[in-house]
Design a protein around this motif. Structure first.
Motif, mmCIF file in Angstrom:
data_model
loop_
_atom_site.group_PDB
_atom_site.id
_atom_site.type_symbol
_atom_site.label_atom_id
_atom_site.label_comp_id
_atom_site.label_asym_id
_atom_site.label_seq_id
_atom_site.Cartn_x
_atom_site.Cartn_y
_atom_site.Cartn_z
ATOM 1 N N PHE A 4 7.969 8.622 -16.607
ATOM 2 C CA PHE A 4 7.482 9.574 -15.595
ATOM 3 C C PHE A 4 8.589 10.417 -14.976
ATOM 4 N N GLY A 5 9.827 10.081 -15.298
ATOM 5 C CA GLY A 5 10.943 10.933 -14.898
ATOM 6 C C GLY A 5 11.480 11.717 -16.078
ATOM 7 N N GLY A 6 11.667 11.015 -17.201
ATOM 8 C CA GLY A 6 12.281 11.640 -18.374
ATOM 9 C C GLY A 6 11.392 12.665 -19.051
ATOM 10 N N THR A 33 0.831 -1.201 0.000
ATOM 11 C CA THR A 33 0.000 0.000 0.000
ATOM 12 C C THR A 33 0.867 1.254 0.000
ATOM 13 N N GLN A 34 1.917 1.229 0.826
ATOM 14 C CA GLN A 34 2.821 2.374 0.886
ATOM 15 C C GLN A 34 3.547 2.569 -0.448
ATOM 16 N N ILE A 35 3.963 1.480 -1.061
ATOM 17 C CA ILE A 35 4.620 1.551 -2.372
ATOM 18 C C ILE A 35 3.690 2.207 -3.391
ATOM 19 N N PHE A 36 2.424 1.778 -3.390
ATOM 20 C CA PHE A 36 1.439 2.311 -4.336
ATOM 21 C C PHE A 36 1.325 3.828 -4.204
ATOM 22 N N LEU A 39 -0.911 7.659 -13.645
ATOM 23 C CA LEU A 39 -0.020 7.285 -12.547
ATOM 24 C C LEU A 39 -0.648 6.215 -11.658
ATOM 25 N N ILE A 40 -1.960 6.271 -11.470
ATOM 26 C CA ILE A 40 -2.644 5.232 -10.689
ATOM 27 C C ILE A 40 -2.557 3.889 -11.406
ATOM 28 N N VAL A 77 2.490 6.967 -6.757
ATOM 29 C CA VAL A 77 1.511 7.909 -7.300
ATOM 30 C C VAL A 77 1.893 9.343 -6.967
ATOM 31 N N PHE A 78 2.143 9.628 -5.690
ATOM 32 C CA PHE A 78 2.341 11.014 -5.272
ATOM 33 C C PHE A 78 3.713 11.563 -5.682
#
Length: 312
Positions: free
Chosen positions: A206-208, A99-102, A152-153, A106-107
């Motif tokens: 999502f980074g590039g 859950t924390q990874i998810f 992202l979700i 996302v954030f």
């Protein structure tokens, strides 16, 4: 390494914040203070933007959403770490870890997307001022936020589902103060090829893409500003971008620091500390940067503070 039963994965162990019992109370107070400052600072930004009609513009709409995201990202990691410090228990259940990874995925990713969208907003404002209200309309602004969040979700769900397919070994110690997808993949005994491909693909996208978008936007802004005839016009154009540039530098600078540290040092504790700073410091500093460097925001906060006693 001995392989665990796939049907029941025991608790993971997060890295201990400190091995010195005397420092526990000090670190607990420090991180609790940072968390409270983060929540209260971003909450003030949210209230100021909501209450002042002059701030109902695309730039502050994105800032409003970033403040909500900053509160969510900090809440995903810090409270659990505070609980671990207080109870001296570093365990986290398999479900809680996923859950924390998810939510971290996302954030944290949404933060970079919001910074890229805000850079595009500044590009339109400086390079196409006459068409700004036409281009950056409320429908486009809302669509950019919702589309980013939806993508992202889906990405975070894919990572979580792929982690569910893994089996884990007896060593379940995560070398960070919170659960993170890369660290959990390292603990797996089963084949992680697909997980690693997904990890690198998501990082590239999502980074590039946000970084390239920010660089493109500011390249165009610089080119447009240098063509302006008067010094006053140049200063005004740069001043509208100052706060955003500071936030971009802080967020991606700490992220780059985490990457360099993990690549060049064998100290997992140094990497863990920098990773925590990446999810704490930018989110805590953003309200200060925008309130101290932005005249409109300072005015809105002043009005909010003056108005508060009359509402109580």
């Amino acid at each position: 390494m001995e392989q665990r039963n796939k049907t029941r994965v025991p608790d993971f162990l997060l890295m201990e914040v400190t091995e010195d019992p005397e420092l526990c109370s000090l670190l607990f107070s420090l991180f609790l203070s940072m968390y409270l400052v983060t929540v209260l600072g971003n909450l003030l930004i949210i209230l100021a933007v909501s209450s002042d009609s002059q701030l109902h513009t695309p730039m502050y709409f994105f800032l409003f959403n970033m403040s909500i995201n900053d509160i969510c990202l900090s809440t995903t990691t810090i409270p659990k770490m505070l609980l671990n410090i207080q109870t001296q228990n570093q365990s986290i259940t398999y479900t809680s870890c996923l859950t924390q990874i998810f939510f971290v995925l996302v954030f944290a990713s949404l933060e970079s997307c919001l910074l890229a969208v805000m850079a595009y907003d500044r590009y339109v404002a400086v390079c196409h001022p006459l068409r700004y209200t036409l281009i950056m309309n409320s429908h486009l602004c809302g669509l950019l936020i919702l589309l980013s969040l939806f993508i992202l979700i889906v990405d975070a769900l894919l990572h979580s589902l792929m982690l569910l397919q893994l089996t884990f070994c007896t060593d379940l110690e995560i070398s960070l103060f919170f659960c993170e997808v890369v660290q959990v993949i390292k603990l797996a005994c089963s084949n992680t090829l697909i997980n690693n491909i997904l990890k690198y693909l998501a990082t590239s996208i999502f980074g590039g893409i946000p970084v390239c978008g920010i660089i493109f936007s500011y390249t165009q802004i610089m080119s447009s500003v240098l063509r302006m005839p008067s010094v006053g016009s140049k200063y005004k154009a740069f001043s509208t971008c100052g706060s955003h540039l500071s936030v971009v530098s802080l967020f991606f600078g700490t992220g780059f620091g985490v990457y360099i540290s993990s690549a060049l040092t064998n100290s997992s504790r140094n990497t863990a500390v920098l990773s925590m700073m990446y999810t704490v410091v930018p989110q805590m500093m953003n309200p200060f940067i925008y309130s101290l460097r932005n005249r409109n925001m300072k005015g809105a906060l002043r009005k909010l503070i003056i108005r508060t006693p009359s509402l109580l």
